[in-house]
Design a protein around this motif. Structure first.
Motif, PDB file in Angstrom:
ATOM      1  N   GLY A 215       0.837  -1.193   0.000  1.00  0.00           N
ATOM      2  CA  GLY A 215       0.000   0.000   0.000  1.00  0.00           C
ATOM      3  C   GLY A 215       0.872   1.243   0.000  1.00  0.00           C
ATOM      4  N   ARG A 216       0.359   2.289  -0.595  1.00  0.00           N
ATOM      5  CA  ARG A 216       1.121   3.536  -0.669  1.00  0.00           C
ATOM      6  C   ARG A 216       0.746   4.450   0.500  1.00  0.00           C
ATOM      7  NH1 ARG A 216      -0.086   5.950  -6.481  1.00  0.00           N
ATOM      8  NH2 ARG A 216      -2.160   6.005  -5.559  1.00  0.00           N
ATOM      9  N   ILE A 217       1.722   5.222   0.973  1.00  0.00           N
ATOM     10  CA  ILE A 217       1.496   6.162   2.068  1.00  0.00           C
ATOM     11  C   ILE A 217       1.762   7.570   1.547  1.00  0.00           C
ATOM     12  CG2 ILE A 217       2.279   6.919   4.341  1.00  0.00           C
ATOM     13  CD1 ILE A 217       3.023   4.035   4.965  1.00  0.00           C
ATOM     14  N   PHE A 218       0.779   8.447   1.766  1.00  0.00           N
ATOM     15  CA  PHE A 218       0.912   9.842   1.334  1.00  0.00           C
ATOM     16  C   PHE A 218       0.675  10.772   2.527  1.00  0.00           C
ATOM     17  CE2 PHE A 218      -0.546   7.635  -2.571  1.00  0.00           C
ATOM     18  CZ  PHE A 218       0.545   7.909  -3.375  1.00  0.00           C
ATOM     19  N   TYR A 219       1.125  12.032   2.361  1.00  0.00           N
ATOM     20  CA  TYR A 219       1.013  13.011   3.441  1.00  0.00           C
ATOM     21  C   TYR A 219       0.420  14.311   2.912  1.00  0.00           C
ATOM     22  CZ  TYR A 219       4.216   9.726   5.579  1.00  0.00           C
ATOM     23  OH  TYR A 219       4.793   8.589   6.065  1.00  0.00           O
ATOM     24  N   VAL A 220      -0.299  14.975   3.822  1.00  0.00           N
ATOM     25  CA  VAL A 220      -0.899  16.275   3.510  1.00  0.00           C
ATOM     26  C   VAL A 220      -0.548  17.227   4.643  1.00  0.00           C
ATOM     27  CG1 VAL A 220      -3.070  17.552   3.257  1.00  0.00           C
ATOM     28  CG2 VAL A 220      -2.828  15.284   2.211  1.00  0.00           C
ATOM     29  N   THR A 221      -0.163  18.452   4.290  1.00  0.00           N
ATOM     30  CA  THR A 221       0.053  19.494   5.292  1.00  0.00           C
ATOM     31  C   THR A 221      -0.195  20.849   4.647  1.00  0.00           C
ATOM     32  OG1 THR A 221       1.686  20.646   6.648  1.00  0.00           O
ATOM     33  CG2 THR A 221       2.526  19.407   4.784  1.00  0.00           C
ATOM     34  N   PHE A 222      -0.630  21.800   5.440  1.00  0.00           N
ATOM     35  CA  PHE A 222      -0.904  23.124   4.856  1.00  0.00           C
ATOM     36  C   PHE A 222       0.370  23.784   4.332  1.00  0.00           C
ATOM     37  CE2 PHE A 222      -0.221  23.751   9.379  1.00  0.00           C
ATOM     38  CZ  PHE A 222       0.651  24.830   9.418  1.00  0.00           C
ATOM     39  N   LEU A 223       1.522  23.242   4.701  1.00  0.00           N
ATOM     40  CA  LEU A 223       2.788  23.780   4.205  1.00  0.00           C
ATOM     41  C   LEU A 223       3.190  23.120   2.885  1.00  0.00           C
ATOM     42  CD1 LEU A 223       4.742  23.821   7.588  1.00  0.00           C
ATOM     43  CD2 LEU A 223       3.771  25.781   6.375  1.00  0.00           C
ATOM     44  N   GLY A 224       2.394  22.146   2.415  1.00  0.00           N
ATOM     45  CA  GLY A 224       2.749  21.424   1.198  1.00  0.00           C
ATOM     46  C   GLY A 224       2.223  22.095  -0.047  1.00  0.00           C
ATOM     47  N   SER A 225       2.263  21.353  -1.147  1.00  0.00           N
ATOM     48  CA  SER A 225       1.765  21.849  -2.425  1.00  0.00           C
ATOM     49  C   SER A 225       1.143  20.687  -3.181  1.00  0.00           C
ATOM     50  CB  SER A 225       2.908  22.458  -3.248  1.00  0.00           C
ATOM     51  OG  SER A 225       2.479  22.671  -4.585  1.00  0.00           O
ATOM     52  N   ASP A 226       0.055  20.971  -3.854  1.00  0.00           N
ATOM     53  CA  ASP A 226      -0.572  19.924  -4.649  1.00  0.00           C
ATOM     54  C   ASP A 226       0.224  19.605  -5.910  1.00  0.00           C
ATOM     55  OD1 ASP A 226      -2.487  19.782  -2.741  1.00  0.00           O
ATOM     56  OD2 ASP A 226      -3.995  20.934  -3.827  1.00  0.00           O
TER      57      ASP A 226
ATOM     58  N   GLY B 161      -6.362   0.793  -1.070  1.00  0.00           N
ATOM     59  CA  GLY B 161      -5.187   0.415  -0.300  1.00  0.00           C
ATOM     60  C   GLY B 161      -4.321   1.577   0.121  1.00  0.00           C
ATOM     61  N   ASP B 162      -4.566   2.780  -0.414  1.00  0.00           N
ATOM     62  CA  ASP B 162      -3.742   3.943  -0.062  1.00  0.00           C
ATOM     63  C   ASP B 162      -4.042   4.427   1.358  1.00  0.00           C
ATOM     64  OD1 ASP B 162      -2.536   3.886  -2.486  1.00  0.00           O
ATOM     65  OD2 ASP B 162      -3.492   5.700  -3.283  1.00  0.00           O
ATOM     66  N   LEU B 163      -3.022   4.995   1.988  1.00  0.00           N
ATOM     67  CA  LEU B 163      -3.155   5.582   3.322  1.00  0.00           C
ATOM     68  C   LEU B 163      -2.754   7.047   3.238  1.00  0.00           C
ATOM     69  CD1 LEU B 163      -1.309   2.756   5.307  1.00  0.00           C
ATOM     70  CD2 LEU B 163      -3.715   2.863   4.687  1.00  0.00           C
ATOM     71  N   ILE B 164      -3.626   7.919   3.710  1.00  0.00           N
ATOM     72  CA  ILE B 164      -3.368   9.362   3.663  1.00  0.00           C
ATOM     73  C   ILE B 164      -3.238   9.867   5.092  1.00  0.00           C
ATOM     74  CG2 ILE B 164      -4.268  11.600   2.941  1.00  0.00           C
ATOM     75  CD1 ILE B 164      -5.979  10.003   0.849  1.00  0.00           C
ATOM     76  N   TYR B 165      -2.083  10.407   5.432  1.00  0.00           N
ATOM     77  CA  TYR B 165      -1.861  10.943   6.775  1.00  0.00           C
ATOM     78  C   TYR B 165      -1.741  12.462   6.697  1.00  0.00           C
ATOM     79  CZ  TYR B 165      -0.983   6.175   8.283  1.00  0.00           C
ATOM     80  OH  TYR B 165      -1.116   4.846   8.568  1.00  0.00           O
ATOM     81  N   VAL B 166      -2.396  13.120   7.635  1.00  0.00           N
ATOM     82  CA  VAL B 166      -2.415  14.580   7.653  1.00  0.00           C
ATOM     83  C   VAL B 166      -1.503  15.071   8.774  1.00  0.00           C
ATOM     84  CG1 VAL B 166      -3.879  16.617   7.922  1.00  0.00           C
ATOM     85  CG2 VAL B 166      -4.728  14.621   6.698  1.00  0.00           C
TER      86      VAL B 166
ATOM     87  N   ALA C 257     -13.029  -4.098   0.126  1.00  0.00           N
ATOM     88  CA  ALA C 257     -13.053  -4.748   1.439  1.00  0.00           C
ATOM     89  C   ALA C 257     -11.640  -5.124   1.880  1.00  0.00           C
ATOM     90  CB  ALA C 257     -13.952  -5.979   1.402  1.00  0.00           C
ATOM     91  N   GLU C 258     -10.816  -5.614   0.959  1.00  0.00           N
ATOM     92  CA  GLU C 258      -9.440  -5.998   1.306  1.00  0.00           C
ATOM     93  C   GLU C 258      -8.505  -4.810   1.289  1.00  0.00           C
ATOM     94  OE1 GLU C 258     -11.236  -7.497  -1.136  1.00  0.00           O
ATOM     95  OE2 GLU C 258     -11.857  -9.172   0.128  1.00  0.00           O
ATOM     96  N   LEU C 259      -8.833  -3.798   0.515  1.00  0.00           N
ATOM     97  CA  LEU C 259      -7.947  -2.646   0.358  1.00  0.00           C
ATOM     98  C   LEU C 259      -8.730  -1.345   0.579  1.00  0.00           C
ATOM     99  CD1 LEU C 259      -6.059  -3.798  -2.880  1.00  0.00           C
ATOM    100  CD2 LEU C 259      -5.158  -3.797  -0.546  1.00  0.00           C
ATOM    101  N   PRO C 260      -9.123  -1.061   1.819  1.00  0.00           N
ATOM    102  CA  PRO C 260      -9.807   0.219   2.076  1.00  0.00           C
ATOM    103  C   PRO C 260      -8.829   1.378   1.937  1.00  0.00           C
ATOM    104  CG  PRO C 260      -9.323  -0.914   4.126  1.00  0.00           C
ATOM    105  CD  PRO C 260      -8.934  -1.859   3.037  1.00  0.00           C
ATOM    106  N   ILE C 261      -9.362   2.549   1.749  1.00  0.00           N
ATOM    107  CA  ILE C 261      -8.551   3.770   1.740  1.00  0.00           C
ATOM    108  C   ILE C 261      -8.699   4.418   3.112  1.00  0.00           C
ATOM    109  CG2 ILE C 261      -8.097   5.954   0.561  1.00  0.00           C
ATOM    110  CD1 ILE C 261      -9.714   4.861  -1.830  1.00  0.00           C
TER     111      ILE C 261
END
Lengths: 525, 56
Positions: A191-202, A225-230, A247-251
């Motif tokens: 699974g992939r892990i991504f991050y979000v922060t107000f200091l980031g950029s799209d 399967g992706d995981l998004i952490y803020v 079911a096996e790969l929730p976001i």
């Protein structure tokens, strides 16, 4: 004298041997009893103050349970915090795991690491001072710990899936003082892990070094399967979930350990909406650790949704059906706190219902370990004007001062349901004269074949609202099969069984009735 | 079940020492294994009635 709802003073406890009189019962921790009778538990409601001169508790080393002092009085030898009494002996408490936010995730990828994977949070009790978390056999690095006093009291630990964890289905355990907890299921998978922060950029790639700025952008890139952490205590008005996991790969969406993710209030619709572009519901999302403020509905929880460890604050005059609206199959709302303002009359904290216009049964929902305070309507409402709904497990919730019933079962409920170990205090306190003021309400309809097991709940001081409609600890309507056992119903000056209730077949259901006579149908044959 | 005492006191709805709730529950096939505090549900001969088990 004491009894009914009249408690003794802090120095005393109410004893049947006194015919409802107050008598000193000092509670003594076992070690204090051994060493020093002055070591009484000052925080206990039984605190007896300084013991009488010459009366020394006789608590054996490491012993617990009822005992005597040197004056022959009854004392209670308690164990130290962190230990429990078993067969008269103090022993370390076994750690208990209740639930986790993620039930699957990768073992690599945190900050691009090859040795740390998804950040996972587990909730439970008795974790001890130095717990060790294992995932599929490998020891995990702990990132964060916290405790909420409750009720229900919950400890939580956030850890990283270790790179050494075995791939595939396995489990999470916690070991404390050489005692291993129960297992929670967990699958180590890619699974992939991504991050979000107000200091980031799209325009970035969503990595730890180059995080995105907007949560909506992260959702738009997500695949199953992706995981998004803020990060960095970010806040957003709304969260539109317009795609699905499986079911096996929730976001999943969660704050990084120790951070917060604030959502709302929305000026238009629900804060968290779950709809695909074609109008079908978005499914299979994990939402963990959110702090949501709402003037309307908070979240649409659809099939495969798992809302965990979040807090919801509902404004006065909020409109809609509920804060969290549950439809579909396999939905969990766990370990979340709801602070309810004076919303619309029928607004509930959690409303579990069926999809409108559908006849296909829905169910398999767990609503547990939540705390609800205030509100005008029912706290937890299970009823449908759409598809029939089945298999609800409502347990270990603590509900205070709800305007309507704390837990209400209504129309179009089918199949089996369990309502276990809930604490209900001052439910039915609302001002609506034509709304139910019962603590628990079951009105399944005369033709219902649903089976509801209601056991080990405590319902205290319900039905205080001025309207007095269905005022009582419980209202029992016709229909269905209700198994009502081992509950406590206690009120003063109001009926325990609300007027208009339908009496179940007489049996020894063994409920505790305090403040009014036990109903004739709940007596030993 | 009725009689006194029930609870530890105002604000604490755990069973009191000597409570009529203690060890009085009927056994259920699919009953809960823990109380609201996370303690094992049956600390005595039988489970206690209500959301809490009396533990020492």
């Amino acid at each position: 004298l004491c009894g009914a709802l009249v408690a003794c003073s802090g120095r005393c406890s109410c004893l049947p041997s006194f015919g409802g009189g107050c008598e000193d019962i000092p509670i003594v921790r076992s070690d204090a009893g051994r060493r020093d009778a002055g070591g009484l538990d000052a925080g206990s409601s039984f605190d007896a103050g300084p013991p009488d001169a010459g009366c020394t508790p006789l608590c054996d080393p490491l012993a617990c349970g009822p005992g005597r002092d040197t004056c022959g009085r009854e004392v209670l030898c308690e164990c130290e915090p962190g230990s429990e009494c078993g067969e008269g002996t103090c022993r370390p408490r076994a750690p208990v795991l209740y639930f986790s936010d993620l039930t699957s995730g990768p073992r690599t990828g945190w900050e691009g690491s090859d040795t740390l994977g998804a950040a996972v949070t587990v909730w439970g009790r008795h974790f001890g001072a130095s717990p060790e978390v294992r995932v599929n056999g490998a020891v995990a690095e702990i990132a964060h710990r916290a405790t909420s006093e409750g009720p229900p009291p919950l400890e939580r630990i956030t850890f990283f899936v270790p790179g050494a964890a075995l791939d595939g289905p396995g489990s999470i355990t916690i070991e404390s003082s050489t005692i291993v907890s129960n297992e929670l299921p967990f699958t180590v998978r890619d699974g992939r892990i991504f991050y979000v922060t107000f200091l980031g950029s799209d325009d970035f790639d969503g990595s730890w070094m180059y995080p995105w700025q907007n949560l909506s952008h992260a959702v738009a890139q997500a695949v199953p399967g992706d995981l998004i952490y803020v990060r960095d205590d970010a806040a957003f008005r709304t969260l539109e979930l317009d795609r699905s996991g499986t079911a096996e790969l929730p976001i999943a969406i969660a704050p990084v350990p120790g951070s917060t993710l604030v959502l709302g209030p929305s000026t238009s619709s629900a804060v968290i909406t779950s709809m695909l572009p074609g109008g079908s519901p978005a499914e299979h999302w994990v939402l963990s650790g959110l702090r949501v403020t709402s003037t309307g509905e908070c979240a649409d929880a659809r099939t495969g949704f798992r809302i965990v460890g979040s807090s919801f604050r509902v404004a006065d005059e909020a409109t809609g059906a509920a804060c969290v609206v549950v439809t579909g199959d396999g939905v969990d709302v766990l370990g979340s706190a709801f602070v309810m303002g004076a919303a619309a009359r029928d607004y509930a904290a959690i409303a579990a219902r069926g999809t409108a216009g559908s006849l296909v049964p829905e169910g398999d929902r767990e609503l547990a370990y939540n705390q609800v305070r205030g509100g005008t309507g029912a706290a937890i409402r299970i009823a449908s004007d759409g598809a029939p709904i089945a298999d609800h497990f409502v347990h270990d919730n603590a509900i205070f001062d709800s305007g309507g019933p704390a837990i209400a079962f209504g129309a179009n409920v089918a199949g089996d349901h369990r309502v276990f170990t809930n604490l209900v205090v001052r439910a039915g306190s609302g001002a609506s004269a034509d709304a139910s003021h019962a603590g628990l309400r079951f009105d399944l309809g005369a033709s219902s074949t649903a089976r509801v097991s209601v056991a080990f709940n405590t319902v205290y001081d319900a039905g205080a609202g001025p309207g007095a409609l269905e005022s009582g600890a419980i209202f029992l309507g016709p229909g269905g099969e209700l198994i009502l056992s081992n509950n406590v119903f206690a009120s003063e000056g109001r009926p325990l069984v609300a007027d208009g209730s339908t009496a179940p077949p007489p049996n020894d259901y063994r409920n505790g009735w305090l403040g009014d006579d036990a109903p004739l149908w709940d007596r030993a044959p | 079940v009725s009689g006194f005492p029930f609870f530890r006191g105002a604000g604490d709805l755990r069973p009191a020492v000597g409570s009529v709730l203690v060890d009085r529950a009927v056994q259920l096939e699919d009953g809960p294994s823990r109380d609201l505090d996370g303690n094992p549900r049956t600390a005595g001969a039988s489970a206690d009635i209500g959301a809490y088990e009396l533990v020492y």
